[in-house]
Design a protein around this motif. Structure first.
Motif, PDB file in Angstrom:
ATOM      1  N   ALA A 177       0.837  -1.198   0.000  1.00 50.28           N
ATOM      2  CA  ALA A 177       0.000   0.000   0.000  1.00 50.28           C
ATOM      3  C   ALA A 177       0.873   1.250   0.000  1.00 50.28           C
ATOM      4  CB  ALA A 177      -0.928  -0.007   1.215  1.00 50.28           C
ATOM      5  N   GLY A 178       1.932   1.239   0.789  1.00 49.66           N
ATOM      6  CA  GLY A 178       2.849   2.384   0.834  1.00 49.66           C
ATOM      7  C   GLY A 178       3.545   2.594  -0.498  1.00 49.66           C
ATOM      8  N   ALA A 188       2.433   1.703  -3.458  1.00 54.80           N
ATOM      9  CA  ALA A 188       1.440   2.196  -4.422  1.00 54.80           C
ATOM     10  C   ALA A 188       1.166   3.678  -4.199  1.00 54.80           C
ATOM     11  CB  ALA A 188       0.138   1.394  -4.302  1.00 54.80           C
ATOM     12  N   TYR A 189       1.104   4.082  -2.944  1.00 59.87           N
ATOM     13  CA  TYR A 189       0.876   5.494  -2.619  1.00 59.87           C
ATOM     14  C   TYR A 189       2.037   6.352  -3.124  1.00 59.87           C
ATOM     15  CZ  TYR A 189       0.199   9.722   0.136  1.00 59.87           C
ATOM     16  OH  TYR A 189       0.035  11.021   0.527  1.00 59.87           O
ATOM     17  N   ALA A 190       3.264   5.902  -2.879  1.00 60.48           N
ATOM     18  CA  ALA A 190       4.439   6.650  -3.336  1.00 60.48           C
ATOM     19  C   ALA A 190       4.461   6.745  -4.858  1.00 60.48           C
ATOM     20  CB  ALA A 190       5.716   5.986  -2.825  1.00 60.48           C
ATOM     21  N   HIS A 191       4.091   5.667  -5.534  1.00 59.98           N
ATOM     22  CA  HIS A 191       4.071   5.655  -7.004  1.00 59.98           C
ATOM     23  C   HIS A 191       3.043   6.658  -7.537  1.00 59.98           C
ATOM     24  CE1 HIS A 191       4.530   4.102 -11.043  1.00 59.98           C
ATOM     25  NE2 HIS A 191       3.225   3.959 -11.123  1.00 59.98           N
ATOM     26  N   ARG A 192       1.853   6.667  -6.936  1.00 58.64           N
ATOM     27  CA  ARG A 192       0.816   7.622  -7.369  1.00 58.64           C
ATOM     28  C   ARG A 192       1.269   9.051  -7.135  1.00 58.64           C
ATOM     29  NH1 ARG A 192      -2.817   3.946  -5.061  1.00 58.64           N
ATOM     30  NH2 ARG A 192      -2.996   5.243  -3.209  1.00 58.64           N
ATOM     31  N   ASN A 193       1.941   9.306  -6.012  1.00 59.27           N
ATOM     32  CA  ASN A 193       2.430  10.656  -5.738  1.00 59.27           C
ATOM     33  C   ASN A 193       3.481  11.073  -6.749  1.00 59.27           C
ATOM     34  OD1 ASN A 193       0.742  11.168  -3.613  1.00 59.27           O
ATOM     35  ND2 ASN A 193       2.257  10.817  -2.029  1.00 59.27           N
TER      36      ASN A 193
END
Length: 82
Positions: free
Chosen positions: A27-28, A30-35
């Motif tokens: 989840a972390g 994926a969040y970093a990738h989206r950011n």
């Protein structure tokens, strides 16, 4: 995190076949990738805006020059009339 929240996350992780730790790592990530994608998109949008503003400045300058020439011609024409 409350025990209820932890249980909900554990259930979700289990349904995906992941440990709770792996669930949060993914989840972390994926969040970093989206950011990172959002930041890249913002940079591209800023560059496009800069280019559009440069083009607008150039167009405005050309328009001003054309209007100055037209005004000079009108003044010359009016000055040549009796």
């Amino acid at each position: 995190m409350t025990p209820t929240e932890k249980a909900a996350y554990a259930d979700r992780a289990n349904s995906l076949g992941l440990s709770l730790g792996q669930f949060f790592r993914e989840a972390g990530a994926a969040y970093a990738h989206r950011n990172a994608e959002a930041e890249t998109r913002s940079l591209a949008e800023a560059e496009a805006l800069e280019a559009a503003l440069r083009q607008l400045e150039l167009s405005t300058s050309r328009t001003e020059q054309t209007l100055d020439l037209a005004l000079a011609e009108v003044r010359a024409a009016l000055g040549a009339q009796p």
